[in-house]
Motif scaffolding. Structure first.
Motif, PDB file in Angstrom:
ATOM      1  N   ARG A  18       0.804  -1.231   0.000  1.00  0.00           N
ATOM      2  CA  ARG A  18       0.000   0.000   0.000  1.00  0.00           C
ATOM      3  C   ARG A  18       0.833   1.275   0.000  1.00  0.00           C
ATOM      4  O   ARG A  18       0.584   2.181  -0.795  1.00  0.00           O
ATOM      5  CB  ARG A  18      -0.965   0.002   1.198  1.00  0.00           C
ATOM      6  CG  ARG A  18      -2.038  -1.058   1.072  1.00  0.00           C
ATOM      7  CD  ARG A  18      -2.776  -1.252   2.351  1.00  0.00           C
ATOM      8  NE  ARG A  18      -1.895  -1.956   3.299  1.00  0.00           N
ATOM      9  CZ  ARG A  18      -2.250  -2.283   4.535  1.00  0.00           C
ATOM     10  NH1 ARG A  18      -3.442  -1.948   4.993  1.00  0.00           N
ATOM     11  NH2 ARG A  18      -1.424  -2.936   5.319  1.00  0.00           N
ATOM     12  N   VAL A  86      -1.115   4.438   5.820  1.00  0.00           N
ATOM     13  CA  VAL A  86      -2.110   3.782   4.958  1.00  0.00           C
ATOM     14  C   VAL A  86      -2.535   2.419   5.499  1.00  0.00           C
ATOM     15  O   VAL A  86      -3.315   1.720   4.864  1.00  0.00           O
ATOM     16  CB  VAL A  86      -1.621   3.661   3.494  1.00  0.00           C
ATOM     17  CG1 VAL A  86      -1.515   5.041   2.858  1.00  0.00           C
ATOM     18  CG2 VAL A  86      -0.308   2.922   3.396  1.00  0.00           C
ATOM     19  N   TRP A 107      -4.905   7.340   6.138  1.00  0.00           N
ATOM     20  CA  TRP A 107      -5.729   6.931   4.997  1.00  0.00           C
ATOM     21  C   TRP A 107      -5.798   5.407   4.985  1.00  0.00           C
ATOM     22  O   TRP A 107      -5.175   4.753   4.171  1.00  0.00           O
ATOM     23  CB  TRP A 107      -5.119   7.381   3.679  1.00  0.00           C
ATOM     24  CG  TRP A 107      -5.078   8.844   3.407  1.00  0.00           C
ATOM     25  CD1 TRP A 107      -5.505   9.869   4.196  1.00  0.00           C
ATOM     26  CD2 TRP A 107      -4.560   9.458   2.217  1.00  0.00           C
ATOM     27  NE1 TRP A 107      -5.283  11.072   3.575  1.00  0.00           N
ATOM     28  CE2 TRP A 107      -4.706  10.844   2.351  1.00  0.00           C
ATOM     29  CE3 TRP A 107      -3.983   8.951   1.051  1.00  0.00           C
ATOM     30  CZ2 TRP A 107      -4.307  11.740   1.366  1.00  0.00           C
ATOM     31  CZ3 TRP A 107      -3.579   9.833   0.073  1.00  0.00           C
ATOM     32  CH2 TRP A 107      -3.744  11.218   0.231  1.00  0.00           C
ATOM     33  N   VAL A 109      -6.362   1.713   4.269  1.00  0.00           N
ATOM     34  CA  VAL A 109      -6.695   0.968   3.051  1.00  0.00           C
ATOM     35  C   VAL A 109      -6.584  -0.518   3.385  1.00  0.00           C
ATOM     36  O   VAL A 109      -5.578  -0.934   3.963  1.00  0.00           O
ATOM     37  CB  VAL A 109      -5.716   1.329   1.899  1.00  0.00           C
ATOM     38  CG1 VAL A 109      -5.972   0.482   0.671  1.00  0.00           C
ATOM     39  CG2 VAL A 109      -5.812   2.811   1.563  1.00  0.00           C
ATOM     40  N   ALA A 129      -7.256  -1.783  -3.780  1.00  0.00           N
ATOM     41  CA  ALA A 129      -6.436  -0.905  -2.937  1.00  0.00           C
ATOM     42  C   ALA A 129      -5.833   0.221  -3.779  1.00  0.00           C
ATOM     43  O   ALA A 129      -5.800   1.383  -3.360  1.00  0.00           O
ATOM     44  CB  ALA A 129      -5.336  -1.718  -2.250  1.00  0.00           C
ATOM     45  N   MET A 132      -8.472   2.860  -4.548  1.00  0.00           N
ATOM     46  CA  MET A 132      -8.762   3.670  -3.365  1.00  0.00           C
ATOM     47  C   MET A 132      -7.647   4.697  -3.160  1.00  0.00           C
ATOM     48  O   MET A 132      -7.906   5.876  -2.905  1.00  0.00           O
ATOM     49  CB  MET A 132      -8.905   2.788  -2.128  1.00  0.00           C
ATOM     50  CG  MET A 132      -9.190   3.566  -0.856  1.00  0.00           C
ATOM     51  SD  MET A 132      -9.314   2.504   0.590  1.00  0.00           S
ATOM     52  CE  MET A 132     -11.077   2.221   0.584  1.00  0.00           C
ATOM     53  N   LEU A 133      -6.408   4.253  -3.275  1.00  0.00           N
ATOM     54  CA  LEU A 133      -5.276   5.171  -3.133  1.00  0.00           C
ATOM     55  C   LEU A 133      -5.265   6.223  -4.237  1.00  0.00           C
ATOM     56  O   LEU A 133      -5.013   7.400  -3.976  1.00  0.00           O
ATOM     57  CB  LEU A 133      -3.962   4.395  -3.124  1.00  0.00           C
ATOM     58  CG  LEU A 133      -3.705   3.581  -1.858  1.00  0.00           C
ATOM     59  CD1 LEU A 133      -2.595   2.564  -2.093  1.00  0.00           C
ATOM     60  CD2 LEU A 133      -3.391   4.491  -0.681  1.00  0.00           C
ATOM     61  N   ALA A 165     -13.929   3.954  -0.878  1.00  0.00           N
ATOM     62  CA  ALA A 165     -13.198   3.390  -2.020  1.00  0.00           C
ATOM     63  C   ALA A 165     -13.863   3.781  -3.314  1.00  0.00           C
ATOM     64  O   ALA A 165     -15.082   3.904  -3.398  1.00  0.00           O
ATOM     65  CB  ALA A 165     -13.140   1.875  -1.912  1.00  0.00           C
TER      66      ALA A 165
END
Length: 168
Positions: A18, A86, A107, A109, A129, A132-133, A165
């Motif tokens: 991540r 993260v 953040w 995830v 993932a 979402m990032l 997400a």
């Protein structure tokens, strides 16, 4: 008007997926305005192949390596403006004292590394993932950072961490 890029450090416990994905996304999408780094509290020593594949898919060329957050707490380390965790484990850990007192945010995830199953199921978790990032990095890039003070910047970064997400 700020002329130097903002230095952002993404943290996760293992620094294998991540945080590395966030680093590559911000370095590519925020080129010239941001310089991203990643590290871990207990680095795994290796990058997950699916994370590296995603980073390379957007043209990220820099070498990827799993490293300790201690590298960024040294007096000669780059001055970090923002530290973003993260993963939930890293968010709860006692972090080093960062030179320059950067703003911080979490953040969270979901960890794609923990997903078991077929390559396709694992790839789907990494892609989720990643998206979402990417969504959160896009929101960071849209912030008028040159117009925000330290408190407002921290509030905005933390609000980004609360966003859901991105669905494909």
């Amino acid at each position: 008007m700020r002329t130097q890029p903002y230095n952002v450090l993404f943290l996760c416990t293992g620094n294998s997926a991540r945080s590395v994905m966030a680093e590559s996304l911000l370095n590519v999408l925020g080129k010239g305005h941001f310089k991203a780094f990643s590290a871990g509290s207990f680095p795994s020593g290796r990058i997950q192949p699916m994370a590296e594949e995603l980073a390379r898919s957007i043209g990220y060329q820099e070498p990827l390596r799993s490293k300790s957050w201690d590298e960024f707490a040294q007096p000669d380390s780059p001055s970090i403006d923002m530290v973003i965790t993260v993963c939930d484990n890293a968010a709860g850990e006692v972090c080093p004292i960062w030179p320059g007192q950067p703003v911080t945010a979490h953040w969270g995830v979901p960890d794609p590394v923990t997903v078991e199953g077929s390559d396709e199921e694992r790839r789907k978790a990494f892609r989720s993932a990643w998206m979402m990032l990417k969504h959160r990095v896009d929101l960071l890039l849209a912030l008028p950072l040159d117009k925000l003070d330290r408190v407002a910047t921290q509030q905005e970064l933390r609000a980004i961490g609360q966003t859901g997400a991105h669905r494909e």
